[in-house]
Scaffold this motif. Structure first.
Motif, mmCIF file in Angstrom:
data_model
loop_
_atom_site.group_PDB
_atom_site.id
_atom_site.type_symbol
_atom_site.label_atom_id
_atom_site.label_comp_id
_atom_site.label_asym_id
_atom_site.label_seq_id
_atom_site.Cartn_x
_atom_site.Cartn_y
_atom_site.Cartn_z
ATOM 1 N N PHE A 165 60.282 39.990 31.090
ATOM 2 C CA PHE A 165 60.820 38.865 31.685
ATOM 3 C C PHE A 165 59.592 38.286 32.400
ATOM 4 C CE2 PHE A 165 62.360 37.431 35.847
ATOM 5 C CZ PHE A 165 63.090 36.336 35.347
ATOM 6 N N LEU A 166 58.588 38.794 32.757
ATOM 7 C CA LEU A 166 57.478 38.137 33.312
ATOM 8 C C LEU A 166 56.122 37.892 32.388
ATOM 9 C CD1 LEU A 166 56.917 40.269 36.609
ATOM 10 C CD2 LEU A 166 58.260 38.279 36.230
ATOM 11 N N SER A 167 56.462 37.920 31.113
ATOM 12 C CA SER A 167 55.334 37.962 30.028
ATOM 13 C C SER A 167 54.778 36.429 29.947
ATOM 14 C CB SER A 167 55.784 38.486 28.526
ATOM 15 O OG SER A 167 57.012 37.591 28.093
ATOM 16 N N ASN A 168 55.597 35.529 30.496
ATOM 17 C CA ASN A 168 55.183 34.161 30.245
ATOM 18 C C ASN A 168 54.719 33.588 31.571
ATOM 19 O OD1 ASN A 168 55.338 33.888 27.392
ATOM 20 N ND2 ASN A 168 57.726 33.799 27.763
ATOM 21 N N THR A 169 54.559 34.239 32.459
ATOM 22 C CA THR A 169 53.953 33.947 33.996
ATOM 23 C C THR A 169 52.584 33.838 33.785
ATOM 24 O OG1 THR A 169 53.963 36.243 34.688
ATOM 25 C CG2 THR A 169 56.155 34.900 35.385
ATOM 26 N N TYR A 170 51.781 33.116 34.868
ATOM 27 C CA TYR A 170 50.622 32.900 34.843
ATOM 28 C C TYR A 170 49.875 33.635 36.021
ATOM 29 C CZ TYR A 170 51.520 28.865 31.705
ATOM 30 O OH TYR A 170 51.731 28.410 30.496
ATOM 31 N N ALA A 171 50.454 34.511 36.521
ATOM 32 C CA ALA A 171 49.894 35.694 37.609
ATOM 33 C C ALA A 171 51.154 36.505 38.023
ATOM 34 C CB ALA A 171 49.232 34.812 38.963
ATOM 35 N N ILE A 172 50.906 37.644 38.433
ATOM 36 C CA ILE A 172 51.914 38.511 38.882
ATOM 37 C C ILE A 172 51.540 39.240 40.243
ATOM 38 C CG2 ILE A 172 53.024 40.567 38.163
ATOM 39 C CD1 ILE A 172 52.991 39.966 35.456
ATOM 40 N N ILE A 173 52.438 39.183 41.041
ATOM 41 C CA ILE A 173 52.166 39.993 42.228
ATOM 42 C C ILE A 173 53.026 41.393 42.451
ATOM 43 C CG2 ILE A 173 52.647 40.003 44.821
ATOM 44 C CD1 ILE A 173 52.439 36.697 44.607
ATOM 45 N N PHE A 174 52.274 42.462 42.601
ATOM 46 C CA PHE A 174 52.941 43.785 42.635
ATOM 47 C C PHE A 174 53.016 43.976 44.180
ATOM 48 C CE2 PHE A 174 50.877 43.838 38.499
ATOM 49 C CZ PHE A 174 51.895 44.130 37.595
ATOM 50 N N ASP A 175 54.183 44.304 44.623
ATOM 51 C CA ASP A 175 54.546 44.446 46.251
ATOM 52 C C ASP A 175 54.636 45.887 46.407
ATOM 53 O OD1 ASP A 175 55.062 44.370 48.666
ATOM 54 O OD2 ASP A 175 56.469 43.009 48.740
ATOM 55 N N LEU A 176 53.483 46.637 46.860
ATOM 56 C CA LEU A 176 53.827 48.109 47.261
ATOM 57 C C LEU A 176 53.749 48.277 48.563
ATOM 58 C CD1 LEU A 176 51.060 49.559 44.501
ATOM 59 C CD2 LEU A 176 53.691 49.117 44.196
ATOM 60 N N ARG A 177 54.043 47.387 49.404
ATOM 61 C CA ARG A 177 54.149 47.639 50.904
ATOM 62 C C ARG A 177 55.033 48.707 51.339
ATOM 63 N NH1 ARG A 177 54.727 41.733 52.808
ATOM 64 N NH2 ARG A 177 56.215 41.685 51.189
ATOM 65 N N THR A 258 43.294 41.534 42.594
ATOM 66 C CA THR A 258 43.114 41.569 43.824
ATOM 67 C C THR A 258 44.097 42.275 45.154
ATOM 68 O OG1 THR A 258 42.153 39.407 43.347
ATOM 69 C CG2 THR A 258 42.690 39.665 45.798
ATOM 70 N N VAL A 259 43.494 43.140 45.839
ATOM 71 C CA VAL A 259 44.253 43.929 46.769
ATOM 72 C C VAL A 259 44.423 43.173 47.976
ATOM 73 C CG1 VAL A 259 44.948 45.930 48.078
ATOM 74 C CG2 VAL A 259 44.049 46.258 45.664
ATOM 75 N N ILE A 260 45.721 42.756 48.585
ATOM 76 C CA ILE A 260 45.913 42.154 49.560
ATOM 77 C C ILE A 260 46.944 42.777 50.631
ATOM 78 C CG2 ILE A 260 46.793 39.929 50.680
ATOM 79 C CD1 ILE A 260 46.061 38.651 47.957
ATOM 80 N N GLY A 261 46.492 42.985 51.932
ATOM 81 C CA GLY A 261 47.159 43.870 52.920
ATOM 82 C C GLY A 261 46.483 44.517 53.939
ATOM 83 N N ALA A 311 50.477 43.219 57.091
ATOM 84 C CA ALA A 311 51.545 43.413 56.015
ATOM 85 C C ALA A 311 52.504 42.405 55.691
ATOM 86 C CB ALA A 311 52.229 44.878 56.159
ATOM 87 N N ASP A 312 52.915 41.985 57.046
ATOM 88 C CA ASP A 312 54.148 40.823 57.097
ATOM 89 C C ASP A 312 53.414 39.448 56.591
ATOM 90 O OD1 ASP A 312 52.702 40.423 59.286
ATOM 91 O OD2 ASP A 312 54.290 40.370 60.764
ATOM 92 N N LYS A 313 52.217 39.361 56.385
ATOM 93 C CA LYS A 313 51.432 38.122 56.173
ATOM 94 C C LYS A 313 51.108 38.220 54.578
ATOM 95 C CE LYS A 313 52.006 36.016 59.885
ATOM 96 N NZ LYS A 313 52.726 34.889 60.235
ATOM 97 N N ALA A 314 51.125 39.562 54.001
ATOM 98 C CA ALA A 314 50.345 39.809 52.711
ATOM 99 C C ALA A 314 51.032 38.938 51.588
ATOM 100 C CB ALA A 314 50.393 41.151 52.507
ATOM 101 N N LEU A 315 52.572 38.939 51.535
ATOM 102 C CA LEU A 315 52.890 38.138 50.469
ATOM 103 C C LEU A 315 52.822 36.565 50.604
ATOM 104 C CD1 LEU A 315 54.772 38.093 47.933
ATOM 105 C CD2 LEU A 315 56.619 37.884 49.416
ATOM 106 N N GLU A 316 52.729 36.052 51.673
ATOM 107 C CA GLU A 316 52.453 34.753 52.151
ATOM 108 C C GLU A 316 50.948 34.308 51.559
ATOM 109 O OE1 GLU A 316 51.386 31.645 55.756
ATOM 110 O OE2 GLU A 316 52.869 33.534 55.991
ATOM 111 N N ILE A 317 50.014 35.347 51.846
ATOM 112 C CA ILE A 317 48.623 35.015 51.296
ATOM 113 C C ILE A 317 48.300 35.106 49.827
ATOM 114 C CG2 ILE A 317 46.167 35.711 51.576
ATOM 115 C CD1 ILE A 317 47.462 34.508 54.099
ATOM 116 N N ALA A 318 49.098 36.350 49.382
ATOM 117 C CA ALA A 318 49.051 36.496 47.825
ATOM 118 C C ALA A 318 49.726 35.292 47.209
ATOM 119 C CB ALA A 318 49.965 37.722 47.405
#
Length: 461
Positions: A165-177, A258-261, A311-318
């Motif tokens: 499903f994500l194979s044609n995206t141009y970046a991927i975010i993995f949320d492990l929070r 890039t690890v964010i959080g 952590a609650d800002k990580a997705l916004e920054i990502a």
């Protein structure tokens, strides 16, 4: 009896402090029961703890503390296991090391164990095998919320569908929070295979009980599209634990994400559990993760983010970072496409000239080599080459069309369509014998291929 696990995964979790219990069977502990539990725990620590000298130190400490009367007035099982955990961690603050109250597998009937396995399978299914959420955000950014990295055939199926499903995206975010359940390095080895072209060594685990080191590698073959240059981002929090930490640590060490959080919990040593007395159990790390790049792991220190934010800002920054990276990825992709197209088109124009100079073999070789390269770099596919061939056929450039359709036959020999098109080009060029040959080849692959059937009927009329 012990229950083998890779990175600890229990019904009850903790990140610091003590273990709370879901059930309690032993109501009151006697002096002899406490002694038995402590002696058994000490034996197991000395025999299995991943650092032998530390295991022996913990055994000696528990025995000496018992003789000092440290546990004399404790009769409540939960207070006892929490106190033991504190004592052990005074020497080794290992996040997978603790004593707890839980069911004794030796006391369970076979039918109970089988039923529990079935219930666990349904529970994993209810949780979609750890994949909590998947979507495509603005800017063509993929998002995956992963709450467990436990490996199973079902988890692989879910992951494969998600990555398709994500194979044609141009970046991927993995949320492990919120991923604190632990898992299995095989999960990472499978998922990461989508993001590395060649087999890549991502992690090793040394097992003390077998004195053996197992390596974990990505694989060459996957049931989908490789995304080897797509930008990746991993979100972590203080709760991100164990196997989820490996996820972030491995990609960071490989300079692939890039690890964010926030700095993660810091539990790297895989553990198993043993019974020490009735329903008192102990979790002992008997393995050690060894990253092939850093030579160490995240035990006790956690994974340090590249961009440290709450952590609650990580997705916004990502998302902000991913939008920039996605745009750069798109621009680079488009620029490369234009460059590759111009090179291919220039070669085709050169081939046209060669055909007019009666250098048919040289011209055809140039067409085939250029289009094969275009397929290899994913500039063109079967459909695009077929359409290109018809463009030339409609311009009455039959020799170019034949050369192009020949390329499709060479690259996609299992397709009836490519033989049908080549047959049509030969027929347009007045070569019925060749046309019949390729129409028949199309029908060998698909006996009901309508245009080939119709063409042969018209030829034979």
């Amino acid at each position: 009896m012990r229950n083998r696990i890779i990175y600890a995964s229990f019904i009850i979790f903790f990140l610091s402090g003590f273990v709370l219990q879901a059930q309690k069977k032993t109501e009151v502990l006697t002096k002899s029961e406490k002694k038995e539990a402590i002696e058994r725990a000490g034996e197991l620590l000395s025999k299995f703890y991943v650092i032998p000298e530390v295991g022996s130190q913990m055994e000696n400490l528990l025995k000496s503390r018992r003789k000092e009367g440290a546990f004399k007035n404790i009769t409540d099982p939960i207070e006892f296991v929490n106190t033991i955990t504190i004592e052990m961690r005074s020497i080794s603050n290992d996040k997978h090391l603790f004593m707890y109250v839980g069911s004794n597998p030796d006391k369970q009937a076979n039918e109970d164990r089988n039923l529990n396995r079935l219930i666990n399978r349904i529970d994993r299914e209810k949780d979609n095998y750890g994949l909590n959420r998947i979507e495509i955000l603005d800017g063509n950014i993929g998002y995956m919320n992963i709450q467990s990295v436990m490996f199973s055939e079902e988890a692989v199926e879910v992951l494969s569908s998600a990555l398709k499903f994500l194979s044609n995206t141009y970046a991927i975010i993995f949320d492990l929070r919120n991923n604190s359940r632990g898992g299995d390095p095989m999960y990472m080895a499978y998922l990461f295979s989508y993001f590395f072209e060649n087999p890549t060594h991502i992690n090793s685990i040394y097992w003390r009980d077998r004195d053996r080191t197992d390596e974990f590698w990505t694989t060459q073959e996957i049931p989908g599209k490789k995304m080897v240059d797509i930008p990746l981002f991993v979100l972590t929090s203080k709760k991100t634990f164990s196997g989820a930490e490996e996820f972030a640590y491995d990609l960071q060490a490989l300079n692939r994400a890039t690890v964010i959080g926030e700095v993660s919990a810091g539990g790297a040593n895989p553990a198993s559990t043993w019974v020490v007395y009735e329903d008192l159990r102990i979790s002992i790390p008997f393995g050690r993760a060894i990253n092939p790049i850093t030579g160490t792991n995240w035990e006790g220190v956690g994974v340090k983010p590249d961009i440290e934010v709450p952590a609650d800002k990580a997705l916004e920054i990502a998302i902000r970072e991913a939008k920039t990276s996605a745009y750069d990825y798109y621009t680079t992709k488009k620029d490369k496409l234009v460059t590759d197209y111009n090179e291919c088109n220039s070669n085709l124009e050169r081939a046209e000239i060669l055909f007019t100079e009666d250098k048919a073999k040289e011209a055809e070789a140039l067409v085939i080599s250029s289009l094969k390269k275009a397929v290899d770099i994913e500039l063109l596919n079967q459909s695009a080459i077929n359409q290109l061939g018809y463009d030339y056929l409609n311009q009455d450039n039959k020799l170019m069309a034949i050369a192009i359709f020949k390329t499709n036959v060479l690259v996609y020999p299992e397709s009836a369509d490519v033989y049908d098109s080549l047959g049509e080009a030969y027929l347009e060029n007045g070569n019925e014998q060749k046309a019949i040959q390729y129409y028949k080849k199309a029908l060998e692959i698909d006996p009901n291929y309508a245009t080939a059937l119709r063409a042969l009927e018209e030829i034979n009329e």
